[in-house]
Scaffold this motif. Sequence first.
Motif, PDB file in Angstrom:
ATOM      1  N   LEU A  21       1.662   1.656  -1.181  1.00 48.55           N
ATOM      2  CA  LEU A  21       0.842   1.020  -2.217  1.00 48.55           C
ATOM      3  C   LEU A  21       1.049  -0.489  -2.221  1.00 48.55           C
ATOM      4  O   LEU A  21       0.092  -1.254  -2.397  1.00 48.55           O
ATOM      5  N   LEU A  30      -6.059  -2.896  -3.047  1.00 48.19           N
ATOM      6  CA  LEU A  30      -5.875  -2.553  -4.454  1.00 48.19           C
ATOM      7  C   LEU A  30      -5.727  -3.833  -5.261  1.00 48.19           C
ATOM      8  O   LEU A  30      -5.123  -4.797  -4.783  1.00 48.19           O
ATOM      9  N   TYR A  35      -2.823  -1.080  -8.630  1.00 50.67           N
ATOM     10  CA  TYR A  35      -1.517  -0.918  -7.991  1.00 50.67           C
ATOM     11  C   TYR A  35      -0.478  -0.457  -9.010  1.00 50.67           C
ATOM     12  O   TYR A  35       0.262   0.491  -8.786  1.00 50.67           O
ATOM     13  N   ARG A  38      -1.128   3.205 -10.090  1.00 46.78           N
ATOM     14  CA  ARG A  38      -0.749   4.179  -9.060  1.00 46.78           C
ATOM     15  C   ARG A  38       0.767   4.232  -8.873  1.00 46.78           C
ATOM     16  O   ARG A  38       1.343   5.285  -8.628  1.00 46.78           O
ATOM     17  N   LEU A  55      -2.771   8.119  -2.254  1.00 41.67           N
ATOM     18  CA  LEU A  55      -3.017   7.451  -0.979  1.00 41.67           C
ATOM     19  C   LEU A  55      -4.290   7.937  -0.288  1.00 41.67           C
ATOM     20  O   LEU A  55      -4.639   7.441   0.779  1.00 41.67           O
TER      21      LEU A  55
END
Length: 191
Positions: A21, A30, A35, A38, A55
């Motif tokens: 990430l 992102l 970000y 997640r 992902l």
Amino acid sequence: MDGRDGMRAADADRAAVADRLRVALDEGRLDLHEYDERLQRAYAARTYAELEPLLSDLPPVTPAQRSTLAPAAPQSVGVGDQATAVAEGVTARWLAEVWFPYVKVIAVVVTIWAVTSLLSQDLLYFWPAWVAGPWGAVLVVRTVTGLSAGEPRRQAIERERKRQRKQAKRERQAELRAGEADERDDPPAAG
């Protein structure tokens, strides 16, 4: 859930997803909000099934030597470019943390000098220069070396890690408290 999806994820699995990430954030795939969202879900995940969707819309990491894509041409940075705005915000925050104590102390000593000059009805020797000069020189060196070494970004990453650790700890404590409450609510089984 069957097979691998139902298996419990390890800390190393969550860390690998967090690293991917971060790479996606660095690549611009992102934005910072997505970000962060997640990343929180990754550290809260218990199974592989909870990690996989984080992902699923990101391409796998391919080394530049094996990539079939042509290298991207340098793009001009627009005013609305979010990555630049984030970088500028991180740098501005770091500069404020470095320089703000200096500005506060210098304001105090200059005020003391001005008040004593007014009370004595004479312009006194400007002694605050002995505080401002050397300290300012040290801060200039620290600012130049810090900016050239990427200190603002490093500090922002460390701050984010600490925030994530605190969040994960709070979540674990909440789970433990919820588990304890469930145990108290459940009557013991008659044998």
